[in-house]
Write an enzyme that holds these catalytic residues in place. Structure first.
Site, PDB file in Angstrom:
ATOM      1  N   HIS A 333       0.801  -1.224   0.000  1.00 18.29           N
ATOM      2  CA  HIS A 333       0.000   0.000   0.000  1.00 18.29           C
ATOM      3  C   HIS A 333       0.836   1.277   0.000  1.00 18.29           C
ATOM      4  O   HIS A 333       0.280   2.376   0.025  1.00 18.29           O
ATOM      5  CB  HIS A 333      -0.921  -0.018   1.225  1.00 18.29           C
ATOM      6  N   ASP A 334       2.173   1.148   0.014  1.00 15.92           N
ATOM      7  CA  ASP A 334       3.044   2.326   0.006  1.00 15.92           C
ATOM      8  C   ASP A 334       3.821   2.472  -1.298  1.00 15.92           C
ATOM      9  O   ASP A 334       4.584   3.419  -1.461  1.00 15.92           O
ATOM     10  CB  ASP A 334       4.089   2.225   1.134  1.00 15.92           C
TER      11      ASP A 334
END
Ligand code: NOJ
Length: 544
Positions: A333-334
């Site tokens: 998610h980064d």
């Protein structure tokens, strides 16, 4: 559910054998029509995950949070944020997942809390407060900051607080004050929070920014050095604000706590500016006393090239301790989604299959990010819809991380079947062609390819447990052997859009068990030409 046997025994362990699927809960499935994904939504999709063949799901944070960093700022470790549902929903999720043989991994965000956590409210109230030392407070030095430490998300890591005229430390946003792990009462309180979830039946934890937990006890300023970007944070060598040697001692205690229970695990997020497989491997301790798994992010910015990939894989696998266990990760998610990162014109989907084969057949636990199995790409988010604090701060230089967090594409219905209303982040434009329903119906889809790969892995001891040896098969081809006792496979991956020669050991016969270009059961000569972007898994058999 206390431990009944030694976790180091030879019995296979779910977190070593199985594929772990990361869910960003806000974006997986919205069950109540508020545009945000939730726990009942995840329950609805457990059948899908079971069919995909995953062994566990890692949920990005679902704890109560004011959402300055979308859950990575926890204000109550024992509560579920209402946006995701209730504790009852979560208990139901554990039960339903376990019923299907799926384990649950929670994200533990324990380098920092929210600035609204009651512990911090107390800590900041006065210098005499019993919880003052649960956070990191320092006075000014001649009117200046206590040292040169910077926050990862920009600006200084020190925030002045008028109430007591001191600075507090925040390695990320100022709404995320760092806790003081050197304080025994804080450690005890945190360990009790962990016990709470262990008792509930949670199977594992992902430790957010684990290498930030302990800071230099003398608060020395970091020396300067050149990092990847030119942000002030990257112009320092982070030897005093993270990666302190005492961390291994803390992890030993943490591991001992988990080992009081049966089959629990922890995987750590190890942040590094440059690829640093040695650092990730270091936190595994001797393989029995540190993290069970640690993420090596060396691949995230690796050029698409077979020999460069092989070098990175070697560098990491050589460093994993003998009793330790590796893991493989290409998206989260980064990070910009792998399908966008490695995209090259029309080749994106072909490369996605090569990457899928590598992820699922490499030695170690594979981590699959939701939507990666569909080939979901990053979405370009208009400025007015940016949610991520990083994007808000740095747009247009850095659009932030929303692009990799867009809603899961379930069908070609309105809002991709994710929600009945406009979701919190835009849906990708390609959702009508790229969605679960479509891909389930198309035998040759990426999703079905993932399903076959995972099934192959789940049914093969050599792929789950076997040794790893790289083979020198030819230019632009990444090839490796996975073997245990009599069972052996060779995986051959052509990284290019050209035909490439693949040379294998001529003393064996080779048979296709799964391939992007060949039929299962076909013979494969020891000298063969690989099709462009071919990914083939071969079974090695004795020559007849
Ligand atoms: C790492 C997480 O993966 C990221 O999403 C978060 O913003 C920071 N840690 C701060 O907790």
């Amino acid at each position: 559910m206390k431990k009944t046997r030694n976790a180091q025994s030879n019995k296979s362990l779910w977190w070593q054998d199985g594929v772990i699927y990361q869910i960003y809960p806000r974006s997986f499935m919205d069950s109540n029509g508020d545009g945000v994904g939730d726990i009942p939504g995840i329950i609805q999709k457990l059948e899908y995950l079971q069919e995909l063949g995953v062994a566990g799901i890692w949920l990005s944070p679902i704890n109560k949070s004011p959402m300055f960093d979308f859950g990575y700022d926890v204000s109550d470790y024992r509560a579920i944020d209402p946006v995701f549902g209730s504790m009852k929903d979560f208990e139901r999720l554990i039960k339903e997942a376990h019923r299907r043989g799926i384990r649950i991994i929670m994200d533990l965000v324990m380098n920092h809390t929210s600035h609204l956590h009651p512990w911090f409210l107390e800590s900041r109230s006065s210098k005499e407060n019993l919880r003052r030392d649960w956070y990191i407070w320092r006075g000014d030095i001649k009117g200046k900051y206590p040292n040169n430490w910077m926050a990862y998300f920009g600006g200084r890591a020190w925030e002045w607080d008028d109430t007591t005229s001191q600075y507090y430390l925040h390695s990320f946003l100022k709404e995320q004050p760092d806790v003081n792990w050197r304080n025994p009462a804080l450690k005890n309180a945190m360990f009790n929070e962990i016990r709470f979830w262990l008792e509930k039946g949670v199977d594992g934890f992902r430790l957010d920014v684990v290498n930030f937990f302990i800071k230099d006890d003398r608060f020395r300023s970091n020396p300067f050095g050149i990092g990847k970007y030119l942000r002030p944070y990257d112009l320092q060598k982070h030897i005093y604000d993270r990666d302190r040697p005492e961390l291994l001692e803390l992890l030993r205690e943490w591991r001992a706590l988990l080992e009081e229970y049966d089959e629990r695990m922890m995987v750590g997020e190890v942040v590094a500016e440059k690829p640093n497989p040695a650092l990730a491997a270091n936190y595994l301790g001797d393989g029995t006393d540190g993290l069970h798994l640690s993420f090596d992010f060396s691949f995230m910015n690796r050029k698409w090239d077979a020999s460069l990939f092989e070098n990175r894989l070697r560098a990491y696998h050589e460093r994993v301790p003998e009793k330790g266990w590796p893991c493989t990760v290409f998206s989260n998610h980064d990070q910009v989604r792998s399908c966008s990162r490695y995209a090259k014109g029309d080749d994106a989907e072909k490369r996605a299959r090569v990457l899928a084969t590598l992820l699922i057949t490499m030695r170690g636990t594979p981590f699959l990010y939701y939507g990666e199995e569909l080939g979901m790409k990053n979405v370009c988010i208009p400025k007015s819809r940016i949610q991520d604090p990083v994007g808000k701060r740095y747009w247009p230089f850095n659009p932030g991380r929303d692009g990799e967090r867009t809603p899961m594409q379930w069908s070609d219905d309105a809002y991709a079947g994710f929600s009945s209303v406009e979701p919190w982040l835009p849906i990708a434009d390609d959702y009508r062609e790229k969605n679960v329903t479509c891909q389930l119906n198309e035998w040759n889809s990426l999703l079905n390819f993932y399903k076959s790969l995972i099934a192959l892995r789940n049914n093969s001891v050599a792929l789950r447990r076997g040794d790893l040896a790289f083979c020198d098969a030819g230019k632009d081809v990444l090839a490796y052997r996975r073997s245990v006792d009599e069972e052996a496979f060779c995986v051959a991956l052509n990284f290019t859009s050209k035909v490439r020669q693949c040379n294998l050991d001529e003393s064996y016969d080779w048979k296709v068990v799964l391939s992007t270009h060949r039929r299962n059961g076909e013979q494969f000569q020891f000298r063969e030409k690989l099709f462009p972007y071919e990914a083939t898994v071969l079974e090695q058999t004795k020559k007849r």
